[in-house]
Design a protein around this motif. Structure first.
Motif, PDB file in Angstrom:
ATOM      1  N   MET A   1      39.848  38.351  34.415  1.00 53.52           N
ATOM      2  CA  MET A   1      38.846  37.784  35.316  1.00 53.52           C
ATOM      3  C   MET A   1      38.257  36.507  34.737  1.00 53.52           C
ATOM      4  O   MET A   1      38.002  35.544  35.472  1.00 53.52           O
ATOM      5  CB  MET A   1      37.742  38.813  35.597  1.00 53.52           C
ATOM      6  CG  MET A   1      36.771  38.359  36.658  1.00 53.52           C
ATOM      7  SD  MET A   1      37.543  38.054  38.267  1.00 53.52           S
ATOM      8  CE  MET A   1      37.763  39.712  38.862  1.00 53.52           C
ATOM      9  N   VAL A   2      38.059  36.461  33.438  1.00 52.89           N
ATOM     10  CA  VAL A   2      37.544  35.245  32.794  1.00 52.89           C
ATOM     11  C   VAL A   2      38.522  34.089  33.009  1.00 52.89           C
ATOM     12  O   VAL A   2      38.112  32.967  33.346  1.00 52.89           O
ATOM     13  CB  VAL A   2      37.291  35.485  31.283  1.00 52.89           C
ATOM     14  CG1 VAL A   2      36.988  34.179  30.573  1.00 52.89           C
ATOM     15  CG2 VAL A   2      36.154  36.481  31.090  1.00 52.89           C
ATOM     16  N   VAL A   3      39.800  34.355  32.842  1.00 59.23           N
ATOM     17  CA  VAL A   3      40.816  33.307  33.044  1.00 59.23           C
ATOM     18  C   VAL A   3      40.795  32.823  34.496  1.00 59.23           C
ATOM     19  O   VAL A   3      40.876  31.621  34.768  1.00 59.23           O
ATOM     20  CB  VAL A   3      42.218  33.827  32.652  1.00 59.23           C
ATOM     21  CG1 VAL A   3      43.301  32.855  33.082  1.00 59.23           C
ATOM     22  CG2 VAL A   3      42.285  34.072  31.153  1.00 59.23           C
ATOM     23  N   LEU A   4      40.680  33.746  35.443  1.00 59.58           N
ATOM     24  CA  LEU A   4      40.627  33.356  36.855  1.00 59.58           C
ATOM     25  C   LEU A   4      39.396  32.509  37.153  1.00 59.58           C
ATOM     26  O   LEU A   4      39.479  31.500  37.861  1.00 59.58           O
ATOM     27  CB  LEU A   4      40.642  34.598  37.751  1.00 59.58           C
ATOM     28  CG  LEU A   4      41.947  35.370  37.818  1.00 59.58           C
ATOM     29  CD1 LEU A   4      41.770  36.653  38.629  1.00 59.58           C
ATOM     30  CD2 LEU A   4      43.054  34.524  38.398  1.00 59.58           C
TER      31      LEU A   4
ATOM     32  N   GLY B   1      42.672  45.075  29.609  1.00 56.54           N
ATOM     33  CA  GLY B   1      42.557  43.677  30.016  1.00 56.54           C
ATOM     34  C   GLY B   1      42.134  43.472  31.455  1.00 56.54           C
ATOM     35  O   GLY B   1      41.933  42.330  31.887  1.00 56.54           O
ATOM     36  N   VAL B   2      42.011  44.576  32.220  1.00 59.32           N
ATOM     37  CA  VAL B   2      41.630  44.461  33.632  1.00 59.32           C
ATOM     38  C   VAL B   2      40.553  45.487  33.953  1.00 59.32           C
ATOM     39  O   VAL B   2      40.352  46.453  33.224  1.00 59.32           O
ATOM     40  CB  VAL B   2      42.850  44.684  34.558  1.00 59.32           C
ATOM     41  CG1 VAL B   2      43.888  43.591  34.366  1.00 59.32           C
ATOM     42  CG2 VAL B   2      43.466  46.049  34.344  1.00 59.32           C
ATOM     43  N   TRP B   3      39.875  45.257  35.090  1.00 59.89           N
ATOM     44  CA  TRP B   3      38.904  46.242  35.550  1.00 59.89           C
ATOM     45  C   TRP B   3      39.639  47.448  36.112  1.00 59.89           C
ATOM     46  O   TRP B   3      40.828  47.384  36.407  1.00 59.89           O
ATOM     47  CB  TRP B   3      38.033  45.647  36.652  1.00 59.89           C
ATOM     48  CG  TRP B   3      37.019  44.668  36.161  1.00 59.89           C
ATOM     49  CD1 TRP B   3      36.540  44.544  34.896  1.00 59.89           C
ATOM     50  CD2 TRP B   3      36.366  43.670  36.931  1.00 59.89           C
ATOM     51  NE1 TRP B   3      35.628  43.522  34.827  1.00 59.89           N
ATOM     52  CE2 TRP B   3      35.494  42.980  36.063  1.00 59.89           C
ATOM     53  CE3 TRP B   3      36.413  43.295  38.262  1.00 59.89           C
ATOM     54  CZ2 TRP B   3      34.690  41.935  36.496  1.00 59.89           C
ATOM     55  CZ3 TRP B   3      35.611  42.262  38.694  1.00 59.89           C
ATOM     56  CH2 TRP B   3      34.750  41.595  37.816  1.00 59.89           C
TER      57      TRP B   3
ATOM     58  N   GLU C   1      42.082  41.836  39.710  1.00 60.22           N
ATOM     59  CA  GLU C   1      42.368  40.515  39.147  1.00 60.22           C
ATOM     60  C   GLU C   1      43.739  40.000  39.585  1.00 60.22           C
ATOM     61  O   GLU C   1      43.907  38.816  39.833  1.00 60.22           O
ATOM     62  CB  GLU C   1      42.311  40.570  37.616  1.00 60.22           C
ATOM     63  CG  GLU C   1      40.946  40.852  37.055  1.00 60.22           C
ATOM     64  CD  GLU C   1      40.695  42.347  36.847  1.00 60.22           C
ATOM     65  OE1 GLU C   1      41.337  43.179  37.522  1.00 60.22           O
ATOM     66  OE2 GLU C   1      39.856  42.675  35.997  1.00 60.22           O
ATOM     67  N   GLU C   2      44.717  40.907  39.677  1.00 57.28           N
ATOM     68  CA  GLU C   2      46.062  40.489  40.081  1.00 57.28           C
ATOM     69  C   GLU C   2      46.062  40.039  41.543  1.00 57.28           C
ATOM     70  O   GLU C   2      46.729  39.069  41.898  1.00 57.28           O
ATOM     71  CB  GLU C   2      47.058  41.632  39.864  1.00 57.28           C
ATOM     72  CG  GLU C   2      48.484  41.278  40.174  1.00 57.28           C
ATOM     73  CD  GLU C   2      49.123  40.297  39.199  1.00 57.28           C
ATOM     74  OE1 GLU C   2      48.443  39.837  38.259  1.00 57.28           O
ATOM     75  OE2 GLU C   2      50.313  40.001  39.389  1.00 57.28           O
TER      76      GLU C   2
END
Length: 102
Positions: free
Chosen positions: A5-8, A63-65, A75-76
């Motif tokens: 999410m940070v990258v997005l 690495g994901v929620w 996130e995907e």
């Protein structure tokens, strides 16, 4: 907040803010933007769901929620919205800047 999410968020911040630049008129074809992003979500999202279902790849739970949409991490799903938006914005910005420097 997950790393994904940070990258997005880091990916979308600048293109989203600059999309309101008055000369760019990025949102003059909002319908085309929505159709383009929708098609990408459907086509590549379907492929991603299938590949995840078949076990070709997986998402690290650290690495994901935990929230999932049709077995894909949120996130995907957002990836298929954010990255096409950034690409379309970049294309429109290059066209705008190219027209200014002729």
């Amino acid at each position: 907040m997950s790393e994904y999410m940070v990258v997005l968020i880091l990916s979308i911040v600048v293109p989203f803010l600059l999309s309101f630049w008055p000369g760019l008129k990025f949102y003059r074809n909002i319908r085309s933007l929505f159709i383009s992003v929708f098609l990408i979500v459907i086509i590549f999202g379907s492929w991603d769901i299938f590949a995840t279902y078949r076990g070709h790849w997986y998402f690290n739970p650290r690495g994901v929620w935990g929230f999932r949409v049709i077995n894909l991490p949120l996130e995907e799903v957002l990836f298929f919205v954010v990255i096409p938006f950034c690409c379309i914005f970049t294309w429109e910005a290059i066209k705008y800047l190219g027209g200014r420097f002729k």
